[in-house]
Scaffold this motif. Structure first.
Motif: not given
Length: 208
Positions: A15, A17, A22
């Motif tokens: 994952k 984000k 990041k």
């Protein structure tokens, strides 16, 4: 990014984000441990590109990451067209063959779109006949080839490429700057005809 448990650098990204920074969730492929890392992504910068296309020099810009390393021979896509890097000018005013983008002022390149344009000079006993032809970029010219061009039939004696002058062997059109030839013997048969490829005709001129 190493696993904090086993130090393996083999991982799977589960994952992410964020934009410029990041946060990444990783799973180690060795021990199965999951862990998080923060990755800072540098902003892209604009770099000047001067692209040679026949007699024109086109000034453009390209957005690229500052930590990316460019090298002569690499191909960039600028405004949707491919261009091969021929030289790199750094902040110290020198020309180099390899450099990080952060140290560059100008990228010099040659366009790879469309055909290659090659100059041809035929030495006819002190009179030089000069023409230019456009052929496919991968068209192969070889020293010794007998060629027809308009009313002239000549034998290739040497070629000036981007990097050197050659008197034997061959090169593709995209590497050749000029071909030098002399009239062929009347009995020689030409290998190929460039008459339909002529794009510019220059008047005959006498060598001083």
């Amino acid at each position: 990014m190493k696993c904090p448990v086993c130090d393996s650098e083999s991982y799977e990204i589960l994952k992410t984000k964020g934009k410029n920074t990041k946060e990444v969730l990783l799973k180690c492929n060795e021990c199965g441990n999951t862990y998080r890392e923060t990755v800072v992504i540098p902003k892209m910068v604009e770099c000047r590109v001067i692209i040679s296309k026949f007699e024109e020099s086109l000034k453009k810009t390209i957005k690229i990451y500052p930590d990316e390393v460019l090298e002569v021979g690499e191909v960039l896509v600028v405004d949707g067209e491919e261009a091969e890097i021929t030289s790199l000018e750094n902040v110290r005013g020198g020309r180099v063959s390899k450099s990080p983008v952060s140290e560059l002022v100008t990228i010099w390149a040659t366009s790879l779109s469309g055909p290659a344009r090659v100059g041809i000079s035929i030495d006819n006993h002190g009179w030089i006949l000069s023409k230019k032809v456009e052929v496919d970029r991968d068209f192969q010219f070889n020293v010794g080839d007998v060629v027809k061009m308009g009313k002239a039939v000549f034998r290739i004696k040497s070629m000036k490429t981007i990097t050197s002058k050659i008197r034997k062997g061959g090169a593709t059109a995209d590497q050749i700057k000029r071909i030098y030839g002399r009239p062929a013997d009347g009995k020689d048969k030409f290998k190929y005809d460039l008459s339909s490829k002529i794009v510019e005709v220059v008047e005959e001129e006498q060598v001083p």
